[in-house]
Design a protein around this motif. Structure first.
Motif, PDB file in Angstrom:
ATOM      1  N   THR A 118      33.229  25.811  31.879  1.00 13.48           N
ATOM      2  CA  THR A 118      32.846  26.841  32.836  1.00 13.48           C
ATOM      3  C   THR A 118      34.043  27.754  33.052  1.00 13.48           C
ATOM      4  O   THR A 118      35.127  27.292  33.376  1.00 13.48           O
ATOM      5  N   LEU A 119      33.840  29.034  32.871  1.00 12.18           N
ATOM      6  CA  LEU A 119      34.897  30.032  33.019  1.00 12.18           C
ATOM      7  C   LEU A 119      34.785  30.661  34.399  1.00 12.18           C
ATOM      8  O   LEU A 119      33.767  31.269  34.730  1.00 12.18           O
ATOM      9  N   ILE A 120      35.810  30.475  35.211  1.00 15.53           N
ATOM     10  CA  ILE A 120      35.871  31.085  36.539  1.00 15.53           C
ATOM     11  C   ILE A 120      36.835  32.253  36.435  1.00 15.53           C
ATOM     12  O   ILE A 120      37.981  32.072  36.038  1.00 15.53           O
ATOM     13  N   SER A 121      36.359  33.448  36.769  1.00 19.25           N
ATOM     14  CA  SER A 121      37.174  34.636  36.550  1.00 19.25           C
ATOM     15  C   SER A 121      36.973  35.671  37.645  1.00 19.25           C
ATOM     16  O   SER A 121      36.063  35.559  38.465  1.00 19.25           O
ATOM     17  N   ASP A 122      37.837  36.693  37.596  1.00 23.75           N
ATOM     18  CA  ASP A 122      37.628  37.851  38.450  1.00 23.75           C
ATOM     19  C   ASP A 122      36.546  38.717  37.798  1.00 23.75           C
ATOM     20  O   ASP A 122      35.795  38.239  36.950  1.00 23.75           O
ATOM     21  N   PHE A 123      36.475  39.976  38.156  1.00 24.49           N
ATOM     22  CA  PHE A 123      35.398  40.829  37.662  1.00 24.49           C
ATOM     23  C   PHE A 123      35.804  41.676  36.457  1.00 24.49           C
ATOM     24  O   PHE A 123      35.111  42.625  36.111  1.00 24.49           O
ATOM     25  N   LEU A 124      36.902  41.347  35.802  1.00 20.60           N
ATOM     26  CA  LEU A 124      37.319  42.073  34.611  1.00 20.60           C
ATOM     27  C   LEU A 124      36.224  41.934  33.547  1.00 20.60           C
ATOM     28  O   LEU A 124      35.779  40.829  33.237  1.00 20.60           O
TER      29      LEU A 124
END
Length: 142
Positions: free
Chosen positions: A41-47
């Motif tokens: 699962t990739l948790i990221s900002d909105f980039l």
């Protein structure tokens, strides 16, 4: 670095942390580091580059999501239904984060944690309609 922009890419799991400095924020760097498909699962900002990678699951960073909700709620011309939906999502996230904090700090014992978690799940088991006819009431699609 030497007066030129560079980006710190950081990836963390329970087992390791990977830091990579690059002049680019582009998707090529992400694919170089994680491959075309990532099995977790990739948790990221909105980039936007994070939208292009195939993963088992994706989640937006909750701090970034709350920041975006704050910006949306500050808009003067926001329609009533969207405002209601954003406020309910913000409330859900804040309550979930508070519950996690209480559990980690042991302010909530396991039984209390499970009761509060179940209450949150029941309150938010249906998606909110973006066109709530009565603000302040539970407006769920059926």
């Amino acid at each position: 670095i030497d007066g030129k922009n560079a980006w710190l890419w950081g990836f963390v799991s329970k087992a390791l942390a990977l830091c990579h400095i690059d002049r680019s924020r582009g998707h090529k760097v992400l694919h170089q580091l994680l491959g075309e498909t990532y099995g977790g699962t990739l948790i990221s900002d909105f980039l936007a580059v994070y939208n292009k990678i195939k993963t088992k699951g994706k989640q937006r960073c909750l701090v970034h999501l709350l920041r975006e909700l704050k910006k949306i709620l500050a808009l003067a011309d926001l329609d009533q239904g969207t405002r209601y939906w954003c406020e309910k999502l913000k409330e859900l996230l804040q309550r979930a984060l508070a519950l996690r904090k209480d559990r980690r700090s042991r302010r909530a014992n396991h039984k209390t944690f499970l009761r509060r978690r179940k209450a949150l799940q029941q309150e938010h088991s249906q998606p909110y309609s973006p066109h709530c006819p009565t603000p302040g009431k539970a407006c769920c699609t059926t």
